[in-house]
Design an enzyme around this catalytic site. Sequence first.
Site, PDB file in Angstrom:
ATOM      1  N   ASN A  23     -12.654  -1.232  -9.609  1.00  6.65           N
ATOM      2  CA  ASN A  23     -14.112  -1.217  -9.812  1.00  6.65           C
ATOM      3  C   ASN A  23     -14.557  -0.484 -11.072  1.00  6.65           C
ATOM      4  O   ASN A  23     -15.735  -0.187 -11.254  1.00  6.65           O
ATOM      5  CB  ASN A  23     -14.819  -0.637  -8.577  1.00  6.65           C
ATOM      6  CG  ASN A  23     -14.420   0.819  -8.340  1.00  6.65           C
ATOM      7  OD1 ASN A  23     -13.609   1.375  -9.091  1.00  6.65           O
ATOM      8  ND2 ASN A  23     -14.971   1.432  -7.324  1.00  6.65           N
ATOM      9  N   ASP A  98       0.468   9.496   4.157  1.00  7.44           N
ATOM     10  CA  ASP A  98       0.985  10.831   3.881  1.00  7.44           C
ATOM     11  C   ASP A  98       0.396  11.753   4.944  1.00  7.44           C
ATOM     12  O   ASP A  98      -0.822  11.785   5.127  1.00  7.44           O
ATOM     13  CB  ASP A  98       0.538  11.252   2.475  1.00  7.44           C
ATOM     14  CG  ASP A  98       1.553  12.136   1.790  1.00  7.44           C
ATOM     15  OD1 ASP A  98       2.045  13.059   2.441  1.00  7.44           O
ATOM     16  OD2 ASP A  98       1.826  11.905   0.600  1.00  7.44           O
ATOM     17  N   ASP A 199       4.408  15.788   4.655  1.00  8.28           N
ATOM     18  CA  ASP A 199       4.236  16.729   3.552  1.00  8.28           C
ATOM     19  C   ASP A 199       4.594  18.173   3.906  1.00  8.28           C
ATOM     20  O   ASP A 199       4.182  18.672   4.957  1.00  8.28           O
ATOM     21  CB  ASP A 199       2.756  16.675   3.143  1.00  8.28           C
ATOM     22  CG  ASP A 199       2.459  17.476   1.906  1.00  8.28           C
ATOM     23  OD1 ASP A 199       2.854  17.051   0.817  1.00  8.28           O
ATOM     24  OD2 ASP A 199       1.812  18.544   2.016  1.00  8.28           O
ATOM     25  N   GLU A 256       9.312  15.612   3.782  1.00  6.60           N
ATOM     26  CA  GLU A 256       9.488  16.394   2.559  1.00  6.60           C
ATOM     27  C   GLU A 256       9.990  17.758   3.021  1.00  6.60           C
ATOM     28  O   GLU A 256       9.209  18.615   3.422  1.00  6.60           O
ATOM     29  CB  GLU A 256       8.165  16.547   1.798  1.00  6.60           C
ATOM     30  CG  GLU A 256       8.389  17.233   0.454  1.00  6.60           C
ATOM     31  CD  GLU A 256       7.131  17.840  -0.153  1.00  6.60           C
ATOM     32  OE1 GLU A 256       7.066  17.959  -1.381  1.00  6.60           O
ATOM     33  OE2 GLU A 256       6.217  18.240   0.589  1.00  6.60           O
ATOM     34  N   HIS A 328       5.602  11.958  -7.330  1.00  2.00           N
ATOM     35  CA  HIS A 328       4.355  12.464  -7.931  1.00  2.00           C
ATOM     36  C   HIS A 328       4.391  13.956  -8.229  1.00  2.00           C
ATOM     37  O   HIS A 328       3.444  14.478  -8.801  1.00  2.00           O
ATOM     38  CB  HIS A 328       3.185  12.151  -7.002  1.00  2.00           C
ATOM     39  CG  HIS A 328       3.269  12.954  -5.730  1.00  2.00           C
ATOM     40  ND1 HIS A 328       4.276  12.775  -4.798  1.00  2.00           N
ATOM     41  CD2 HIS A 328       2.504  13.956  -5.253  1.00  2.00           C
ATOM     42  CE1 HIS A 328       4.118  13.634  -3.813  1.00  2.00           C
ATOM     43  NE2 HIS A 328       3.051  14.364  -4.059  1.00  2.00           N
ATOM     44  N   ASP A 329       5.440  14.647  -7.817  1.00  2.00           N
ATOM     45  CA  ASP A 329       5.563  16.087  -8.087  1.00  2.00           C
ATOM     46  C   ASP A 329       6.618  16.384  -9.143  1.00  2.00           C
ATOM     47  O   ASP A 329       6.859  17.546  -9.472  1.00  2.00           O
ATOM     48  CB  ASP A 329       5.995  16.834  -6.818  1.00  2.00           C
ATOM     49  CG  ASP A 329       4.926  16.839  -5.744  1.00  2.00           C
ATOM     50  OD1 ASP A 329       3.734  16.795  -6.088  1.00  2.00           O
ATOM     51  OD2 ASP A 329       5.289  16.887  -4.549  1.00  2.00           O
TER      52      ASP A 329
END
Length: 568
Positions: A23, A98, A199, A256, A328-329
């Site tokens: 968008n 997650d 997580d 994790e 992503h870490d």
Amino acid sequence: MQKKWWHDKVAYQIYPKSFMDSNGDGIGDLRGIISKLDYLKELGIDIIWLSPIYKSPFVDQGYDISDYYQIAEEFGTMEEFDELLAEAKKRDMYILMDLVVNHCSSQHEYFQKALSDPDGEYADYFYFVKGKDGREPSNYRSYFGGKAWEPVPGTDKYYLHMFAKEQPDLNWENPALRRKVYDMMNWWLKKGLGGFRIDAIINIKKDINFPSFPPDGPDGLVSCVKMVEEVNGVGEFLEEMKHETFEKFDAFTVGEVFNMKEDELREFIGEDGHFSSMFDFSAHELTYGEHGWYDAKPVEFRRWREILFASQKEMEGIGFKANIIENHDEPRGASRYLPEYARNEAGKKMLATTSILLRGIPFIYQGQEIGMTNCKRDDISEYDDISTKDQYQVAIEAGCTKDEALRACYENSRDNARTPMQWSGEENAGFTGGRPWLSVNPNYTEINVLEQESREDSVLSYYKKLIALRKAPEYKETFTYGSFQPIYEETENIFGFLRVSKESGQRILTAANFGKEACTLSLPGTAKKVLLSNMKKESEAEAEIRTLGRLPLESCEAIVLLLEGGEE
Ligand code: GLC
């Protein structure tokens, strides 16, 4: 070993904020994800893990949840989420959410209620603890730097936050809180989720005496991880969670898990383990600096291979870890595990081969399949990530120059993996029609999906072949359940392993030359068929092997070879 629906699957991590914006607000969204499901299907993906998409103030990019029952407006609506689930299902794909339940956001209703009544019911959903001698209850440093305790206004208490102060830790000792968490999980599972990525889960067990420890830094504090390492009993919570939630749905879960205690692997991911799988972070831990990113160590091939092999062997007969090269870490794998001379398409394909064909469940992080790389920035203000800002400061305080501190961020920052997905060579990499929330890596003009889709020899085309090979009916048994046997361990720079299956009677060799020079290896049997090569036509590679009776490998070459005969 009992076979499970997820054993032979290939998973993909989406970082929604940076995946695809539909968008034009510069932020990726659910509709963007829906529009790319066919792309993922074609790549060979079965399971998609979405980094958090719940309502959040985004202090830690969604890992601070203010409402577990709502989709963040930035990402879309619950109707769109349901549509995503339905569209994924149509394609035989599973969605993982997650699960962030070590902490929530300080904006969450529970925390707000706790603050307004610090002696009330909700205060007990958190760790509201009396200070000692007018100071914090203990000397913990949070994972993102600074004290892990924050005063509760108007009281002599402090609340615990192992991450940012906007991420108060939930009190897992409180059965009422645990019930709320399980109800929430079941609510999502009933919608038809495939399961959860879980997580920071090891942190849910605290020593509620909160003992102080000798400081480990000049700030006089000690990492809160010390307390986690010292305490026992997380397994009881995890078993309860499993029985109350995922077990009833035959859901897939991937934890994790850092700082697991020795010999606990079976309890975590054995047949009756807490989780279906957990990430293999052993390679990532190799670069950890003693004081922070500024003294992080480069990856040394020999050590890297050794640690991955040890992890593979440790898993044998126990369960399946989830194999990753980035997330992503973490920085991009292509910038971290490949030596300078191998930072090219051949090298990226080689790295892919050695990761995807290991025993375990492959998790590909968005952009890895096109070989996205770390991203240079000129100033700390160009970074968004909370932990990067902290680590930059740590580096400066330790005496690094600005350039040195930025270099450490370039090599380690979590934003390296969070730059927008590079879909095309158009402006902003085709990620958004607006201004991206985090600027794109300028190399999108060379590294992008559209360009690679048009090329047989691209990294993307190779990933498709590699995944197809892993899942091919004739080899699936071997790649899924076959044992892992290291080979060429004494040979410098060669990453080699066999996958051997009694069931299929196959032995498949994967060998990759991470060295700068070409080499020729002896074969552990007679070559039957080259299943994949990252540099040559398979038929050519095969002819070469037959002529030589040995295995020649160029620098950055990887080969997958079916051997004659079964297990020896
Ligand atoms: C996990 C996430 C990370 C987050 C942290 C706190 O390590 O992967 O992104 O910052 O937990 O939730």
